[in-house]
Write an enzyme that holds these catalytic residues in place. Structure first.
Site, PDB file in Angstrom:
ATOM      1  N   PRO A  36       1.598  -7.729   1.083  1.00  0.00           N
ATOM      2  CG  PRO A  36      -0.002  -5.885   0.970  1.00  0.00           C
ATOM      3  CD  PRO A  36       0.240  -7.397   1.514  1.00  0.00           C
ATOM      4  CD  GLU A  37       4.032  -7.793   6.767  1.00  0.00           C
ATOM      5  OE1 GLU A  37       4.995  -7.610   7.731  1.00  0.00           O
ATOM      6  OE2 GLU A  37       3.447  -8.742   7.011  1.00  0.00           O
ATOM      7  NE  ARG A  44       5.309   8.106  17.508  1.00  0.00           N
ATOM      8  CZ  ARG A  44       4.329   8.023  16.581  1.00  0.00           C
ATOM      9  NH1 ARG A  44       3.279   7.566  17.125  1.00  0.00           N
ATOM     10  NH2 ARG A  44       4.479   8.588  15.462  1.00  0.00           N
TER      11      ARG A  44
END
Length: 265
Positions: free
Chosen positions: A2-3, A150
DNA sequence: CTAAAATCCTGGTGGC
DNA sequence: TGCCACCAGGATTTTA
């Protein structure tokens, strides 16, 4: 499985069989998977008619004519199948949603990492997620602004769902390759041109994955064929398709990461 | 605060 | 062949 591209593929496949269907009873065989409570799910879902199925990051989002929302995260090994009531079940179908047309939505999850939520306030689950990388409104400028506030190792940041929603180990690694950027770099060292290459690489890689209906790896997920297009993922000690250099593997943030030391700087 | 490690689970694989 | 350590698409929690 699941990406983002795999989850998107599942969502698209579920719309046909599930839209307009009404849930009847729910059988929960692994209570811990239902974060909001197995009993609350068994009580709250019957009678809900599926009005829309969307994706947010790696979550599937089922909306009803009702404030409550059903959220499912497939985590490492989850998959969702719609099958007739009488179709044989294997031991990994830990949650079975009965539909009103003789079919069942079956949550198959051998590793039991998958999670289910039924909540009137989906923002409590989805609210921390970063932007959707494929949204039209998500621009290169937005991505640069995101990067500039970030710090940390590039690949690790790409896996952080609060930074950007939907990338996992495969697509993060493939995007770094396509951008020609070393996944070990500190994000603060990327210049504007590199950040822009990365923006386009992420979107191109995800779209490429969706076009191929995601990646089929082990026995968990079948259907896609993007695994035939991997440039670096799982290719340690094989030669780079671009330059012939040996692909290397390192651990970043506890996840194995393959890259081409010549193409990625 | 930040980064690494442990944790949740099971199945498949490769080495000995 | 048999056993065992290790690894796997994720993400949160705990520890240092």
């Amino acid at each position: 499985m699941p990406e983002l591209p795999e989850v998107e593929t599942v969502v698209r496949g579920l719309r046909g069989p599930l839209l307009e269907r009404t849930f009847l009873e729910v059988e929960v065989r692994w209570a811990r998977s239902v974060v909001t409570g197995a009993d609350a799910l068994r009580r709250g879902l019957p009678g809900r008619r599926v009005a829309a199925i969307d994706r947010r990051g790696k979550y599937l989002v089922f909306r009803f004519d009702d404030p409550r929302t059903l959220l499912i995260h497939l985590k490492m090994s989850g998959n969702l199948l719609v099958e007739p009531d009488h179709a044989p079940r294997d031991p990994y179908m830990h949650t079975v949603f009965q539909l009103d047309n003789g079919h069942q939505l079956r949550f198959r999850d051998p590793r039991k990492f998958g999670r289910i939520y039924l909540t009137a306030d989906p923002a409590t689950v989805l609210g921390q997620l970063g932007p959707e990388p494929l949204h039209d409104e998500f621009s290169a400028d937005d991505f640069r602004a995101l990067c500039r506030r970030r710090k940390g190792v590039l690949k690790t940041l790409l896996l952080n769902q609060e930074f950007l929603a939907g990338l996992g180990n495969i697509y993060a690694g493939e995007a770094c390759f396509l951008a020609g950027v070393d996944p070990r770099r500190q994000i603060s060292t990327l210049d504007d041109a590199e950040v822009e290459r990365l923006y386009h690489a992420i979107r191109r890689t995800l779209r490429h994955g969706i076009v191929h209906r995601g990646s089929s790896l082990d026995s968990v997920y079948r259907g896609g064929e993007f695994q035939n297009h991997f440039q670096v993922y799982g290719r340690e000690n094989q030669t780079c398709f671009t330059c012939g250099t040996n692909i290397e593997r390192v651990m970043l943030g506890g996840r194995s990461t393959c890259f081409c030391p010549r193409c990625q700087r």
